[in-house]
Design an enzyme around this catalytic site. Structure first.
Site, PDB file in Angstrom:
ATOM      1  N   HIS A 214       0.839  -1.218   0.000  1.00  0.00           N
ATOM      2  CA  HIS A 214       0.000   0.000   0.000  1.00  0.00           C
ATOM      3  C   HIS A 214       0.868   1.261   0.000  1.00  0.00           C
ATOM      4  O   HIS A 214       1.529   1.566   0.988  1.00  0.00           O
ATOM      5  CB  HIS A 214      -0.921   0.014   1.226  1.00  0.00           C
ATOM      6  CG  HIS A 214      -1.924   1.123   1.170  1.00  0.00           C
ATOM      7  ND1 HIS A 214      -3.267   0.904   0.966  1.00  0.00           N
ATOM      8  CD2 HIS A 214      -1.791   2.470   1.252  1.00  0.00           C
ATOM      9  CE1 HIS A 214      -3.911   2.058   0.937  1.00  0.00           C
ATOM     10  NE2 HIS A 214      -3.025   3.033   1.118  1.00  0.00           N
TER      11      HIS A 214
ATOM     12  N   HIS B 103       1.429   5.451  -2.015  1.00  0.00           N
ATOM     13  CA  HIS B 103       0.947   6.547  -2.874  1.00  0.00           C
ATOM     14  C   HIS B 103       2.153   7.194  -3.561  1.00  0.00           C
ATOM     15  O   HIS B 103       2.729   8.155  -3.066  1.00  0.00           O
ATOM     16  CB  HIS B 103       0.184   7.592  -2.050  1.00  0.00           C
ATOM     17  CG  HIS B 103      -1.083   7.055  -1.470  1.00  0.00           C
ATOM     18  ND1 HIS B 103      -2.310   7.220  -2.076  1.00  0.00           N
ATOM     19  CD2 HIS B 103      -1.310   6.313  -0.364  1.00  0.00           C
ATOM     20  CE1 HIS B 103      -3.242   6.605  -1.359  1.00  0.00           C
ATOM     21  NE2 HIS B 103      -2.660   6.059  -0.311  1.00  0.00           N
TER      22      HIS B 103
ATOM     23  N   GLN C 117      -9.685   9.555  -5.016  1.00  0.00           N
ATOM     24  CA  GLN C 117      -9.291  10.163  -3.746  1.00  0.00           C
ATOM     25  C   GLN C 117     -10.322  11.152  -3.203  1.00  0.00           C
ATOM     26  O   GLN C 117     -10.501  11.278  -2.001  1.00  0.00           O
ATOM     27  CB  GLN C 117      -7.941  10.881  -3.960  1.00  0.00           C
ATOM     28  CG  GLN C 117      -7.275  11.349  -2.697  1.00  0.00           C
ATOM     29  CD  GLN C 117      -5.787  11.601  -2.913  1.00  0.00           C
ATOM     30  OE1 GLN C 117      -5.075  10.768  -3.452  1.00  0.00           O
ATOM     31  NE2 GLN C 117      -5.326  12.755  -2.505  1.00  0.00           N
TER      32      GLN C 117
ATOM     33  N   HIS D 129      -9.299   1.764   0.045  1.00  0.00           N
ATOM     34  CA  HIS D 129      -9.171   2.423   1.336  1.00  0.00           C
ATOM     35  C   HIS D 129     -10.521   2.208   2.011  1.00  0.00           C
ATOM     36  O   HIS D 129     -11.549   2.605   1.459  1.00  0.00           O
ATOM     37  CB  HIS D 129      -8.925   3.912   1.167  1.00  0.00           C
ATOM     38  CG  HIS D 129      -7.534   4.251   0.735  1.00  0.00           C
ATOM     39  ND1 HIS D 129      -7.022   3.884  -0.478  1.00  0.00           N
ATOM     40  CD2 HIS D 129      -6.552   4.944   1.381  1.00  0.00           C
ATOM     41  CE1 HIS D 129      -5.776   4.324  -0.560  1.00  0.00           C
ATOM     42  NE2 HIS D 129      -5.457   4.962   0.547  1.00  0.00           N
TER      43      HIS D 129
ATOM     44  N   GLU E 222     -11.147   4.071   6.967  1.00  0.00           N
ATOM     45  CA  GLU E 222      -9.971   4.738   7.541  1.00  0.00           C
ATOM     46  C   GLU E 222     -10.463   5.875   8.432  1.00  0.00           C
ATOM     47  O   GLU E 222     -10.387   7.051   8.078  1.00  0.00           O
ATOM     48  CB  GLU E 222      -9.036   5.279   6.449  1.00  0.00           C
ATOM     49  CG  GLU E 222      -7.708   5.774   7.030  1.00  0.00           C
ATOM     50  CD  GLU E 222      -6.781   6.384   5.991  1.00  0.00           C
ATOM     51  OE1 GLU E 222      -7.170   6.481   4.822  1.00  0.00           O
ATOM     52  OE2 GLU E 222      -5.660   6.779   6.379  1.00  0.00           O
TER      53      GLU E 222
ATOM     54  N   ASP F 121       2.455   3.222   2.887  1.00  0.00           N
ATOM     55  CA  ASP F 121       1.425   4.227   2.621  1.00  0.00           C
ATOM     56  C   ASP F 121       2.014   5.555   2.122  1.00  0.00           C
ATOM     57  O   ASP F 121       1.705   5.999   1.033  1.00  0.00           O
ATOM     58  CB  ASP F 121       0.556   4.455   3.873  1.00  0.00           C
ATOM     59  CG  ASP F 121      -0.802   5.090   3.553  1.00  0.00           C
ATOM     60  OD1 ASP F 121      -1.110   5.289   2.352  1.00  0.00           O
ATOM     61  OD2 ASP F 121      -1.562   5.376   4.488  1.00  0.00           O
TER      62      ASP F 121
END
Ligand SMILES: [Zn+2]
Length: 427
Positions: free
Chosen positions: A56, A58, A151, A209, A212, A308
């Site tokens: 995971h 970005h 997102q 996701h 969270e 992440d």
């Protein structure tokens, strides 16, 4: 053989074995391997591991720290605001340059496979095109898998659905989502259903996701598990973060865990980020926020640990070191048993590779000879020391070398009890 690594310790507890490599693949692992070889390297009792896998990440935001300014509060909300400020200034070249710089950093750390979410809420799909280009360029030395990530919310953003489909058409391999960020719980559940249907129609993997938040009533993982079962996506779906599970009622969790296990949904926790971003509304006691990793593993759910973020609007720290991720997972999840330590190491190697459906990963004969030689005797010592990567091999070829650190940090003798072999469902 093209190469023999001699006197290697393996993560499953085998000690002093030789690894024979031919045509970029592992040919044989044995004690005292007798075979002619073009090259031999004596690793002198060091741990030789399959490479680290980050389940995971970005990559479109990595290394953007300070652009356009630093996150002064260190909170998730200011991070989201910063991301919005940066978006209009982004260029494809700048995103690609940062991503390539990160991939170099990753290779030096023995991290040779990354699943990265990529934002699809920008109508230009600038980050998508940048990372697809990076994916092609790094393919000789790093497996980069991309997730179409809405997102700003799949239903919250007017063009997210269209853009997500465009991103998949361009070659993004995994369907993402962010149900807890939709405006209502019902919208969130509807987004999970629609996104799983898109994945089923196209034969793709799913990684959302999911939950969270610290809200104990955020229950999108339940919908994700149910949709996975309904659409026959067993083994192809992962829920990332799942931090709400930290705060859920214990009775409800006792019903939820078997549902997740039976539907074959994997869980990806991000301990460095979860411990820093969750619990921000708490005074004391302050929740840790990481999902119930040991309980998920005990229930038979596949669990990986992701980095992440590295030096981005949400998190200023990090250095592509998956051993740091495992170290934090053990601390936050109190996974200090031998089974827990083995599970943490598996979560940044073999279990993560299975979630990504990586081809030819591992230490079996026939696997691609992607290997990391660490300045440690075993996975425990590797995690304890965040051990130096002495050699990184891709398809049997050395692609990175690191300097050894002061040896006083290691034990003079290897304790006999330190055989760590991860067994699914253990812990
Ligand atoms: Zn994330």
């Amino acid at each position: 053989m093209d190469l023999i690594l001699r006197n290697a310790n393996l993560p499953d507890g085998r000690i002093g074995v030789d690894i024979g490599i031919e045509h970029g693949r592992i040919r044989e692992i044995a004690h005292g391997l007798v075979a002619p070889a073009a090259q031999e390297i004596d690793v002198r009792g060091r741990l030789v591991s399959p490479p680290f896998v980050d389940a995971h990440f970005h990559l479109d935001a990595a290394l953007s720290l300070g652009l356009p300014r630093r996150n002064s509060s260190g909170t998730l909300l200011e991070g989201i605001a910063l991301c919005g400020e940066l978006k209009p200034q982004l260029t494809q070249d700048a995103v690609a340059a940062r991503a390539l710089a990160y991939c170099d950093m990753a290779v030096a750390q023995g991290l040779l496979a990354i699943r990265s979410h990529v934002d699809v809420c920008d109508d230009r799909l600038l980050a998508v095109d940048a990372l697809l280009d990076v994916q092609r360029r790094v393919a000789p030395y790093l497996d980069l898998q991309l997730v179409a990530f809405p997102q700003d919310g799949f239903y919250r953003s007017a063009t997210a659905e269209r853009n997500l489909l465009r991103a998949l058409d361009r070659g993004v391999q995994v369907v993402g989502g962010i149900p807890h960020f939709e405006r209502t719980m019902a919208d969130g559940a509807a987004s999970v259903r629609r996104l799983c249907e898109i994945a089923a129609e196209r034969g793709l993997l799913v990684d959302m996701h999911c939950d969270e938040s610290d809200d104990p009533l955020s229950r999108h993982i339940e919908t994700l598990a149910a949709e996975t079962a309904r659409l026959g996506l067993h083994g192809r779906v992962a829920g990332s973060h799942l931090t709400s599970m930290h705060s859920m009622d214990n009775y409800y969790v006792s019903k939820l865990l078997p549902l997740i296990a039976q539907s074959g949904v994997a869980a990806i926790a991000n301990p460095l980020i979860n411990i820093t971003l969750q619990g921000r509304h708490d005074t004391y006691p302050k929740r840790r926020g990481m999902t119930r990793a040991p309980e998920l593993i005990a229930a038979g759910v596949r669990v990986a640990f992701g980095h992440d973020c590295v030096m981005d609007p949400w998190y200023s720290f990090g250095s592509a070191d998956m051993l740091e991720v495992a170290h934090m997972a053990i601390h936050v999840g109190q996974m200090t048993s031998l089974d827990g330590i083995a599970a943490a190491y598996a979560g940044i190697t073999t279990e993560a590779a299975k979630i990504l459906h990586l081809d030819g990963y591992g230490l079996d004969p026939g696997c691609r000879a992607d290997l990391v030689v660490l300045q440690a005797a075993d996975p425990f010592e590797a995690i304890r020391l965040k051990a130096a990567r002495l050699l990184v091999l891709r398809a049997g070829r050395v692609i990175a070398r690191g300097a050894a650190r002061a040896s006083e940090l290691t034990l003079p003798q290897r304790p006999a009890t330190l055989t760590l072999e991860f067994r699914p469902g253990s812990i």
